[in-house]
Enzyme design. Structure first.
Site, short mmCIF file in Angstrom:
data_model
loop_
_atom_site.label_atom_id
_atom_site.label_comp_id
_atom_site.label_asym_id
_atom_site.label_seq_id
_atom_site.Cartn_x
_atom_site.Cartn_y
_atom_site.Cartn_z
CB ALA A 1 -0.92 -0.01 1.21
CD GLN B 1 5.93 -1.82 -3.38
OE1 GLN B 1 5.52 -2.09 -4.49
NE2 GLN B 1 6.59 -2.70 -2.64
CG HIS C 1 4.30 -9.13 -3.60
ND1 HIS C 1 3.96 -10.32 -4.20
CD2 HIS C 1 3.28 -8.86 -2.74
CE1 HIS C 1 2.81 -10.75 -3.73
NE2 HIS C 1 2.36 -9.88 -2.84
CD GLU D 1 1.73 -34.88 18.40
OE1 GLU D 1 0.88 -34.81 19.32
OE2 GLU D 1 1.91 -35.89 17.70
#
Ligand SMILES: NC(=O)c1ccc[n+]([C@@H]2O[C@H](COP(=O)([O-])OP(=O)(O)OC[C@H]3O[C@@H](n4cnc5c(N)ncnc54)[C@H](OP(=O)(O)O)[C@@H]3O)[C@@H](O)[C@H]2O)c1
Length: 350
Positions: free
Chosen positions: A101, A103, A124, A248
């Site tokens: 955003a 950019q 990206h 786990e």
């Protein structure tokens, strides 16, 4: 390029054996590398580049926590830490590592600072691919290149320090100088990528938005919650439900998957567990397949981008985000997680 068989499909990839760090240093010695933005990806890439002998200038707005962080990391105000526009003017390879955003907001200013022959570097495909929404259309006389690490900026750095790396995809969208590809590979190696695999800006953004909304984050969070709630509804304690759902996985089983694959993890669990997992995996796959199909469509139509830009550009975006993150943190499941983690032997009493 090394040709590798990925499960029957041959792909050409690049490692530091095909493209050495020395070669990358040689290519980048002639460049001024600037990193715009010191958020998550900015520090990871800037520090790895610097440790790999590349001179880096950071461009960041002053008076912010990110500015202070860059200073604390050794970038010197007025020299190697300057305003975004000053850095963009100085750079010949301009790494556009503001938030997606950010950019969009800064694009007109950054565009005005670009010179013919510069390379505009993205991690990206977002800004360029969804240009109808972002307005990011680079001038024809600059290279437009991409190296997209497949991991958080945080692990881009920690893996580098551990001596390993994060795999990255790479692409050239526009080759104005005839040097776009070598600049891309040099940057990919110098930021510490494990191996580099080719993509396009479009494929990078479609797969990335799907992955993070899917298995990597959204789906993972959703299925964990569903299992935890099922166990709780049926009278299991929070400790039991959390251990069977998250602890786990993170402390044992996913490490076996990382080491040697899913079959290896199955092979190292009880025969009872194996039978159940083999029977239930296809049921889960079929149940979520329609969700993945809807997700991929939502990515390709630009709906995900619209939502991201709308919400992340709002002035109160950080506060609203914090509320949503706090809701997760304060849920019973993740409070149980805090307690479980505090009982790990290495953390006890700390
Ligand atoms: N996060 C990851 O690990 C990751 C992984 C792979 C690829 N990527 C890509 O890498 C790029 C950078 O992402 P990121 O996650 O590192 O971004 P981020 O952490 O959100 O980066 C924020 C940076 O952008 C600046 N910024 C945001 N809005 C601004 C505005 N309006 N004006 C000026 N500066 C602004 C911030 O400055 P302030 O601190 O002053 O707000 C900060 O320096 C994106 O294209 C992203 O998709 C990220």
């Amino acid at each position: 390029m090394a040709e590798i068989d990925f499960g029957g499909t041959l792909e050409n990839v690049v490692t530091s054996e095909e493209f050495s760090l020395e070669k990358a240093q040689e290519i980048l010695r002639k460049e001024t590398v600037v990193v715009l933005g010191y958020g998550v990806q900015g520090p990871g890439q800037a520090l790895n580049l610097r440790d790999n002998g590349i001179q880096v200038i950071v461009g960041q707005r002053e008076g912010t926590a990110s500015w202070d962080k860059a200073k604390a990391d050794g970038f010197v105000p007025g020299e190697t830490l300057v305003s975004i526009e000053e850095a963009a003017r100085k750079g010949t390879i301009i790494q556009f590592l503001l938030s997606d955003a950010g950019q969009v907001a800064l694009w007109p200013k950054v565009k005005a600072c670009l010179n013919a022959g510069d390379a505009l570097f993205f991690s990206h495909g977002f800004g360029v691919v969804y240009k109808d929404q972002t307005g990011i259309v680079p001038p024809a006389d600059v290279d437009v290149i991409l190296v997209a690490p497949k991991g958080s900026g945080r692990t881009v750095r920690t893996n580098f320090l551990d001596g390993s790396g994060i795999n990255s995809s790479f692409a050239v969208f526009q080759d104005a100088t005839g040097r776009a590809r070598e600049r891309t590979l040099a940057m990919g190696i110098a930021i510490g990528s494990g191996y580099l695999f080719p993509t396009t800006f479009e494929k990078e953004v479609y797969s990335d938005l799907t992955g993070e909304r899917g298995v990597l984050m959204g789906c993972l969070a959703g299925v964990m919650e569903a299992q935890y709630q099922t166990l709780r509804k049926n009278g299991h304690s929070p400790s039991e439900a959390f251990n069977e759902t998250v602890e786990e996985l993170t402390q044992s089983l996913i490490r076996l998957v990382a080491e040697n694959g899913m079959d290896w993890m199955f092979a190292n669990c009880s025969t009872t567990a194996q039978r159940g997992a083999l029977d239930w995996a296809p049921k889960f796959r079929d149940a979520v397949m329609p969700v993945f199909e809807t997700l991929y469509k939502s990515v390709v139509t630009g709906e995900e981008t619209r939502r991201t830009l709308d919400l992340n550009s709002a002035p109160d975006y950080r506060e609203r985000l914090q509320e949503e993150l706090d809701a997760i943190k304060n849920s019973e499941m993740w409070r149980a997680g805090t307690a479980v983690r505090s009982l790990r032997p290495e953390r006890r009493g700390k």
